[in-house]
Design an enzyme around this catalytic site. Sequence first.
Site, PDB file in Angstrom:
ATOM      1  N   SER A 200       0.930  -1.026  -0.020  1.00  0.00           N
ATOM      2  CA  SER A 200      -0.027   0.062  -0.071  1.00  0.00           C
ATOM      3  C   SER A 200       0.669   1.483   0.059  1.00  0.00           C
ATOM      4  O   SER A 200       0.339   2.258  -0.581  1.00  0.00           O
ATOM      5  CB  SER A 200      -0.931   0.120   1.279  1.00  0.00           C
TER       6      SER A 200
ATOM      7  N   ASP B  99      -4.581   7.157   9.993  1.00  0.00           N
ATOM      8  CA  ASP B  99      -4.255   5.833  10.512  1.00  0.00           C
ATOM      9  C   ASP B  99      -2.785   5.309  11.232  1.00  0.00           C
ATOM     10  O   ASP B  99      -2.533   4.584  11.690  1.00  0.00           O
ATOM     11  CB  ASP B  99      -4.458   4.653   9.241  1.00  0.00           C
TER      12      ASP B  99
ATOM     13  N   HIS C 164       0.003   5.061   6.959  1.00  0.00           N
ATOM     14  CA  HIS C 164       0.341   5.389   5.549  1.00  0.00           C
ATOM     15  C   HIS C 164       0.550   7.116   5.338  1.00  0.00           C
ATOM     16  O   HIS C 164      -0.082   7.801   6.198  1.00  0.00           O
ATOM     17  CB  HIS C 164      -1.210   5.111   4.511  1.00  0.00           C
TER      18      HIS C 164
END
Length: 188
Positions: A9, A162, A165
């Site tokens: 990601s 979060d 990221h």
Amino acid sequence: MTLAALGDSLTQGYGLPMEDGFVPQLQAWLRASGADVDVINAGVSGDTTAGGLSRVAWTLTPDVDAMIVNLGGNDLLRGIDPAVSRANLDGILRTAQDAGVDVLLVGLDAPSNYGPAYKAAFDAMYPELAQTYGLDLYANFFASLQDGTDLMGVRVLYMQSDGIHPSAVGVGKIVDGIGPAVLSLIAQ
């Protein structure tokens, strides 16, 4: 030149508009630096080193001249044995070597919550594999975010909510940090 960015990601650009992700920002940075390069986004959110190993052969099409390997974060989050992660990364690097594709290996630092033995084994795999394969190593994907700002400050300034990221601004700082290493890779 075509550069594949094989990753998870962090490479894929999770949580960001497409143009703000790692690959588009890296490609823009490289072009602004005079490199005629197309960067292929081979990042898959949630991917582990095992997933990267399963995808590397079809990622390395005949058009790919070089590759960034940025995997291991999800292995960390899942507490996967570093020996397993290392074997998967070894398979990825061997596949790239067999294809004649130069690689920039991008590492991560393990947190201490799995204990000192886990941290030591995980942290050692990136430099040891880079040495084994004679590759350039960018030791820590997040290195340029750690500019003397405390961890809470880094999260506020450069990370999405979060805490895992990077934000678009954080990605920009990461690209500024890793960009010279990528230029060196494509110069090879």
